[in-house]
Design an enzyme around this catalytic site. Sequence first.
Site, PDB file in Angstrom:
ATOM      1  N   ARG A   4       0.844  -1.220   0.098  1.00 47.80           N
ATOM      2  CA  ARG A   4      -0.026   0.118  -0.024  1.00 47.80           C
ATOM      3  C   ARG A   4       0.843   1.133  -0.164  1.00 47.80           C
ATOM      4  O   ARG A   4       0.519   2.353  -0.591  1.00 47.80           O
ATOM      5  CB  ARG A   4      -0.881  -0.180   1.366  1.00 47.80           C
ATOM      6  CG  ARG A   4      -1.929   0.971   1.191  1.00 47.80           C
ATOM      7  CD  ARG A   4      -2.690   0.905   2.584  1.00 47.80           C
ATOM      8  NE  ARG A   4      -3.674   2.054   2.845  1.00 47.80           N
ATOM      9  CZ  ARG A   4      -4.928   2.060   2.124  1.00 47.80           C
ATOM     10  NH1 ARG A   4      -5.463   1.051   1.952  1.00 47.80           N
ATOM     11  NH2 ARG A   4      -5.774   2.904   2.508  1.00 47.80           N
ATOM     12  N   THR A  93      34.790 -13.595   1.471  1.00 55.37           N
ATOM     13  CA  THR A  93      33.832 -14.095   2.680  1.00 55.37           C
ATOM     14  C   THR A  93      32.362 -13.557   2.330  1.00 55.37           C
ATOM     15  O   THR A  93      32.454 -12.636   1.412  1.00 55.37           O
ATOM     16  CB  THR A  93      34.234 -13.715   3.971  1.00 55.37           C
ATOM     17  OG1 THR A  93      33.630 -14.185   4.961  1.00 55.37           O
ATOM     18  CG2 THR A  93      34.247 -12.065   4.194  1.00 55.37           C
ATOM     19  N   SER A  94      31.523 -14.093   2.922  1.00 53.00           N
ATOM     20  CA  SER A  94      30.051 -13.734   2.502  1.00 53.00           C
ATOM     21  C   SER A  94      29.683 -12.089   2.749  1.00 53.00           C
ATOM     22  O   SER A  94      29.214 -11.746   1.922  1.00 53.00           O
ATOM     23  CB  SER A  94      29.062 -14.412   3.756  1.00 53.00           C
ATOM     24  OG  SER A  94      29.099 -15.757   3.464  1.00 53.00           O
ATOM     25  N   HIS A 141       2.669  28.844  20.144  1.00 50.17           N
ATOM     26  CA  HIS A 141       1.801  28.045  21.073  1.00 50.17           C
ATOM     27  C   HIS A 141       0.409  27.976  20.769  1.00 50.17           C
ATOM     28  O   HIS A 141      -0.592  28.020  21.366  1.00 50.17           O
ATOM     29  CB  HIS A 141       1.589  29.159  22.488  1.00 50.17           C
ATOM     30  CG  HIS A 141       3.219  29.350  22.932  1.00 50.17           C
ATOM     31  ND1 HIS A 141       3.831  28.511  23.765  1.00 50.17           N
ATOM     32  CD2 HIS A 141       3.749  30.562  22.809  1.00 50.17           C
ATOM     33  CE1 HIS A 141       5.143  29.217  24.162  1.00 50.17           C
ATOM     34  NE2 HIS A 141       4.916  30.242  23.482  1.00 50.17           N
ATOM     35  N   GLN A 212      35.260  -7.756   9.098  1.00 53.70           N
ATOM     36  CA  GLN A 212      34.504  -8.713   8.174  1.00 53.70           C
ATOM     37  C   GLN A 212      33.534  -8.069   7.575  1.00 53.70           C
ATOM     38  O   GLN A 212      32.869  -8.615   6.724  1.00 53.70           O
ATOM     39  CB  GLN A 212      34.125 -10.014   9.032  1.00 53.70           C
ATOM     40  CG  GLN A 212      33.668 -11.237   8.130  1.00 53.70           C
ATOM     41  CD  GLN A 212      33.419 -12.250   8.913  1.00 53.70           C
ATOM     42  OE1 GLN A 212      32.163 -12.620   9.221  1.00 53.70           O
ATOM     43  NE2 GLN A 212      34.532 -13.016   9.149  1.00 53.70           N
ATOM     44  N   SER A 262     -16.078  10.051   5.062  1.00 55.54           N
ATOM     45  CA  SER A 262     -16.611   9.454   6.254  1.00 55.54           C
ATOM     46  C   SER A 262     -17.610   8.371   5.626  1.00 55.54           C
ATOM     47  O   SER A 262     -18.583   8.667   4.958  1.00 55.54           O
ATOM     48  CB  SER A 262     -17.096  10.235   7.199  1.00 55.54           C
ATOM     49  OG  SER A 262     -17.693   9.725   8.241  1.00 55.54           O
ATOM     50  N   LYS A 268     -18.079  14.906   5.333  1.00 56.47           N
ATOM     51  CA  LYS A 268     -16.554  15.157   5.800  1.00 56.47           C
ATOM     52  C   LYS A 268     -15.647  15.206   4.814  1.00 56.47           C
ATOM     53  O   LYS A 268     -15.537  14.643   3.669  1.00 56.47           O
ATOM     54  CB  LYS A 268     -16.304  14.025   6.575  1.00 56.47           C
ATOM     55  CG  LYS A 268     -17.116  13.904   7.905  1.00 56.47           C
ATOM     56  CD  LYS A 268     -16.747  15.089   9.036  1.00 56.47           C
ATOM     57  CE  LYS A 268     -15.259  15.103   9.471  1.00 56.47           C
ATOM     58  NZ  LYS A 268     -14.938  14.028  10.441  1.00 56.47           N
ATOM     59  N   SER A 307      19.335  -9.342  10.664  1.00 58.69           N
ATOM     60  CA  SER A 307      17.912  -9.490  10.653  1.00 58.69           C
ATOM     61  C   SER A 307      17.353  -8.092  10.819  1.00 58.69           C
ATOM     62  O   SER A 307      16.360  -7.869   9.911  1.00 58.69           O
ATOM     63  CB  SER A 307      17.448 -10.179  11.786  1.00 58.69           C
ATOM     64  OG  SER A 307      17.867  -9.791  13.098  1.00 58.69           O
ATOM     65  N   GLU A 309      18.780  -5.521   9.510  1.00 59.14           N
ATOM     66  CA  GLU A 309      18.728  -4.961   8.171  1.00 59.14           C
ATOM     67  C   GLU A 309      17.851  -5.339   6.929  1.00 59.14           C
ATOM     68  O   GLU A 309      17.494  -4.732   5.870  1.00 59.14           O
ATOM     69  CB  GLU A 309      20.240  -4.982   7.557  1.00 59.14           C
ATOM     70  CG  GLU A 309      20.916  -4.065   8.377  1.00 59.14           C
ATOM     71  CD  GLU A 309      22.529  -4.186   8.293  1.00 59.14           C
ATOM     72  OE1 GLU A 309      23.000  -5.219   7.504  1.00 59.14           O
ATOM     73  OE2 GLU A 309      23.395  -3.610   8.956  1.00 59.14           O
ATOM     74  N   ARG A 310      17.531  -6.475   7.213  1.00 64.02           N
ATOM     75  CA  ARG A 310      16.437  -7.300   6.200  1.00 64.02           C
ATOM     76  C   ARG A 310      15.221  -6.426   6.408  1.00 64.02           C
ATOM     77  O   ARG A 310      14.378  -6.735   5.443  1.00 64.02           O
ATOM     78  CB  ARG A 310      16.193  -8.829   6.541  1.00 64.02           C
ATOM     79  CG  ARG A 310      17.564  -9.543   6.157  1.00 64.02           C
ATOM     80  CD  ARG A 310      17.228 -10.922   6.602  1.00 64.02           C
ATOM     81  NE  ARG A 310      18.459 -11.785   6.647  1.00 64.02           N
ATOM     82  CZ  ARG A 310      18.898 -12.581   5.691  1.00 64.02           C
ATOM     83  NH1 ARG A 310      18.044 -12.587   4.604  1.00 64.02           N
ATOM     84  NH2 ARG A 310      20.050 -13.099   5.547  1.00 64.02           N
TER      85      ARG A 310
END
Length: 442
Positions: A4, A93-94, A141, A212, A262, A268, A307, A309-310
Amino acid sequence: MVERYSRKEMADKWTMQAKYQAWLDVELAAVKAWNRLGLIPKEDMEKILKNAKFDIKRIEEIEKETKHDVIAFLTSVAESLGDESRWVHYAMTSSDTIDTAVALQMRDSLKLIIEDVKMVMESIKKRAFEHKMTLMVGRSHGIHGEPITFGLVLAIWYEEFKRHLKNLEETMDVISVGKLSGAMGNFAHAPMELEEYVCEELGLKPAPVSNQVVQRDRYARLFTTFALIASTIEKIAVNIRHFQRTEVYEAEEYFSKGQKGSSAMPHKRNPVLSENLTGLAREIRSMVMPALENVALWHERDISHSSVERFILPDGFITLDFALHRLNNVIANLLVYPKNMMKNLNLTGGLVFSQRVLLELPKKGVSREDAYKIVQRNAMKVWEEIQEGHPPLNEKGESLFLQYLLEDKELREKMSEEEIRECFDYNYYTKNVDKIFDRVFK
């Protein structure tokens, strides 16, 4: 990712297809680099470049067994090759693959965000010049202060986005880095030239030093920048929501033909887009703390950041991109009501001119304390009239505040009627608008 609140152009950059393609782009760049360094024969390189591919379903199948997404990816790629597959991911490396690939995704996505911000700025600028001299009341204010113009309100929004644009451009430099320094970042198994060649191929800079992983303060910089933009989005949205309140009604979101406000009340017209932007801004800002907490990893690396960052990488870019386009739509199509702005400006019977009168009295030899007392006691009379529901204008059609000031004997000893009336000139408050615009828009 919530569809969405997604635009296809940005969402496509964070699909599984896009993710693995970025991984493959890094691996192929490394193959080219190793060939350049004399390790991989040209024939093997050409086979890899021509034939290497991946299959997402196959990756998922393999990962169920290996419990390691990069190995599953590499196995899928190897299945598309022959013996030459031994050179793919050589001495890497990964995180060499993942972090360099994510840099590509972030860089390309950030280019869209920068274009989004420029788009919003252009819409704000157009509306600012349209309403440069549109008078309205300034509020602090939530209470009426002094006359300003709606153009000045928009100029502030524009200037704020100018700062965001600068931050984004600087952040682009911060996040556009790759690393191929190996498992501990010490280049033990590959020369530093490999990293330099790969980054050159991909349009990135080598991280000057890494362990790493690419250090996550870079990602945190990105998300704090996003959060600042989100705060400005909400700031604008909250203002528009206030302007659209029935009691204010100085501006409102465009209400399209056939739109419904509405399910219960047919009359509305609600500021639903601005309210949505407020919510999206909250969501974007919520990603800052996880990004900051990802900076502190154990020693040379752990995967506590992975996780997080996913979630935040795709959602952060996709949500901000969507919010900026929605904001642009709101601003470009905002309905502005100058007559209601003027009506509200006159709502307090001329009280907005109180400081102007206050500042004239010291010129006449009156102490500031006495000047304040003179102006305030007449202002309080107006408030009392307003509290009783009386109109802000007298029978002559003049403001009550002007009437009471003209009737104040102590004030009249210091100021003539003409001098008092001069204090009620709106042009006094707009005399520097052009100069302010020159500061902002040049």
